[in-house]
Design an enzyme around this catalytic site. Structure first.
Site, PDB file in Angstrom:
ATOM      1  N   ASP A  94       3.577  17.210  24.407  1.00  0.00           N
ATOM      2  CA  ASP A  94       3.239  15.927  23.798  1.00  0.00           C
ATOM      3  C   ASP A  94       3.327  15.907  22.272  1.00  0.00           C
ATOM      4  O   ASP A  94       3.271  16.932  21.617  1.00  0.00           O
ATOM      5  CB  ASP A  94       1.790  15.555  24.170  1.00  0.00           C
ATOM      6  N   HIS A 230       1.795  21.038  23.566  1.00  0.00           N
ATOM      7  CA  HIS A 230       2.199  20.156  22.462  1.00  0.00           C
ATOM      8  C   HIS A 230       3.315  20.725  21.597  1.00  0.00           C
ATOM      9  O   HIS A 230       3.251  21.880  21.189  1.00  0.00           O
ATOM     10  CB  HIS A 230       0.984  19.855  21.579  1.00  0.00           C
TER      11      HIS A 230
HETATM   12 ZN   LIG Z   1      -0.948  13.216  22.287  1.00  0.00          ZN
END
Ligand SMILES: [Zn+2]
Length: 262
Positions: A94, A230
């Site tokens: 992400d 991430h």
């Molecule tokens: Zn996020």
């Protein structure tokens, strides 16, 4: 690649079930998996059974994610049966694309013959053109993570609509922080997407140390889970190093890593 699963989930448990359904749907196909969905989801491909957990800590936000529930991946029995309980794990990244970290994660994925799904921010896509194409060219898929990473449950309707309808093009949408509610889910569905959360959150965004991230994933990941990591929102060297380690170990255990069908 069509989303088709309509599952309604009221609780996190429900969410889990939903995922399972998605998976079931996906299973029959040759495509990769699908994401986790919280509410009406239509899964697309073969897939995962995610459980929304953790917090997607987005860029700049530290910790408190509304949705951090430790995921307990429970699969929908039907889905599981359809899926054949295959040893697959769905990695997702992400908050990118990021010019420094996204390419490094792509390198690690390629090194292990793995694929993943990148839930991108429209703002990051606009600032770093070319990365989206690079991700797709390597056989990965892209999901939408909104445009600017707001908590969708706490902003006006017009702003919410804009963040959901005008973000990255995809069939999958992961709300920032995992924060969702019936209005958010309705917008996601109306935009032609399915909500995809996750089952395992190793909290890489908090930079707990490479080994801590590795151990968290190895201890919590079960077949068909969606793992949250991430590639944006900060310095991700621990994420890159941990990914290299877990892919090597999980691969030796017989797992394969397809991208979700987004
Ligand atoms: Zn996020």
């Amino acid at each position: 690649m069509s989303r088709k699963l309509a599952a309604v989930i009221a609780t996190s448990t429900a969410a889990v079930l939903v995922f399972g359904s998605l998976i079931a749907l996906a299973v029959g196909r040759s495509n990769p998996p699908q994401p986790t969905v919280a509410s009406n989801v239509t899964p697309m491909s073969p897939t995962p059974t995610p459980t929304p957990t953790g917090g997607d800590t987005g860029p700049g936000k530290g910790g408190a994610d509304p949705d951090k529930s430790p995921g307990t991946p429970v699969g929908n029995p039907t889905a599981a049966a359809a899926a054949g309980n295959k040893k697959v794990l769905f990695f997702s990244f992400d908050d990118g694309p990021d010019p420094v970290w996204t390419p490094r994660i792509l390198q690690v994925l390629a090194k292990h013959g793995a694929h993943a799904t990148f839930f991108e921010l429209g703002k990051m896509q606009a600032e770093h053109p070319g990365l989206r194409e690079q991700i797709l060219a390597a056989g990965n898929t892209i999901g939408s993570h909104s445009i600017t990473h707001p908590q969708l449950t706490a902003i006006p309707a017009a702003k919410r609509h804009h963040e959901i309808f005008d973000g990255p093009t995809s069939k999958c949408f992961r709300p920032p922080y995992g924060a969702s509610n019936p209005k958010v889910r309705a917008d996601i569905k109306a935009a032609g997407m399915v909500q995809v959360l996750w089952d395992v959150d190793p909290r890489d965004w908090a930079r707990p140390g490479t080994q801590a991230i590795v151990n968290n994933i190895l201890h919590h990941a079960h077949r068909r889970n969606i793992i949250l990591m991430h590639d944006g929102g900060g310095e991700r060297s621990q994420t890159v190093a941990a990914l290299d380690k877990v892919l090597r170990i999980l691969k030796s255990q017989g797992y394969t890593f397809p991208a979700m069908n987004c």
